[in-house]
Design an enzyme around this catalytic site. Sequence first.
Site, PDB file in Angstrom:
ATOM      1  N   SER A  60       0.827  -1.196   0.000  1.00 40.64           N
ATOM      2  CA  SER A  60       0.000   0.000   0.000  1.00 40.64           C
ATOM      3  C   SER A  60       0.875   1.266   0.000  1.00 40.64           C
ATOM      4  O   SER A  60       1.720   1.434  -0.860  1.00 40.64           O
ATOM      5  CB  SER A  60      -0.953  -0.042   1.195  1.00 40.64           C
ATOM      6  N   ASP A 188      -5.903  -3.743  -2.396  1.00 37.95           N
ATOM      7  CA  ASP A 188      -4.892  -3.367  -1.395  1.00 37.95           C
ATOM      8  C   ASP A 188      -4.037  -4.546  -0.924  1.00 37.95           C
ATOM      9  O   ASP A 188      -4.547  -5.543  -0.417  1.00 37.95           O
ATOM     10  CB  ASP A 188      -5.639  -2.750  -0.213  1.00 37.95           C
TER      11      ASP A 188
END
Length: 295
Positions: A60, A188
Amino acid sequence: MAFDDVVDVNRTQGTSLPKRSEPSFAVAFGGGGARGLAHIHVIEALDELGIRPVAIAGSSIGAIMGAAMASGLSGKEIHEFARLVLSKRAELTRRMWSARPGTLSDLMSSGLRVSQFNIQRLLSAFLPDGLPASFEDLHIPLKVTATDFFKQEQVVIEDGELQSALCASAAIPAIFSPVQRDGRTLIDGGIYNPVPFDLVEGKADIVIAIDVIGDPIEDIGRTPKSMDMLLGANQIMMQAINQLKMKQNPPAIYLRPGTRYRALDFLKIDRVLSETLSVKDELKRAVDVAVKAAA
């Protein structure tokens, strides 16, 4: 203290013993949204110590910071760029405007989904100019994590086109649309591997892991809103994953820069950086201990 130098050991009777290199380092930058701005301090501390990692992994926001470092940007340059983009309203507005859908068709196809934004447009407007187009052009090997939504498995990206990998790794569910890459629907990377220190295990003598997951923030007397509940639930899940990993094979250095901010509090950059400044000294002390232990 520079760790890329070679140490000359004792000489006896005119004969020198073989030279010994200092230990090598690898770094794992964790996911946590705006809390990941603390990674800037870590990169600055590594620069000040003269440490150039031999491998980097990131999830991320950690993937984005890791890519910036792997591209050759210094901690100071990353710091200055982040402040330029996030501290000045005019610059922020300009970049947000450039990330808008180009046509009505674009808007209808990707922009009118409730609470979902096209991360590829947004990230392209906020990444530093000159970031390499591919993993192969980076100065330091980089591994980026993403999560295959339908196959329910981790995807580690370390070659090919760079920007889509960063977008996939940072595509927080319900906020950003998933990213299509190599026939996969990716979200993610922190969902599956929030602090990917296992990806650089064995790549260096000393592995440094930076955890910016944080904890859900309690607002006394107020029921959390839906978005706070969603992001907080992600934090609880990621903490559980990390606790299990730490029991199995923890890295030599594991730091958690303390910050009470939410994942989307990027505009509070000054406060986030101020509250996490102590991680620089924490890292330097931890490196000193780890180097002595590795000797």
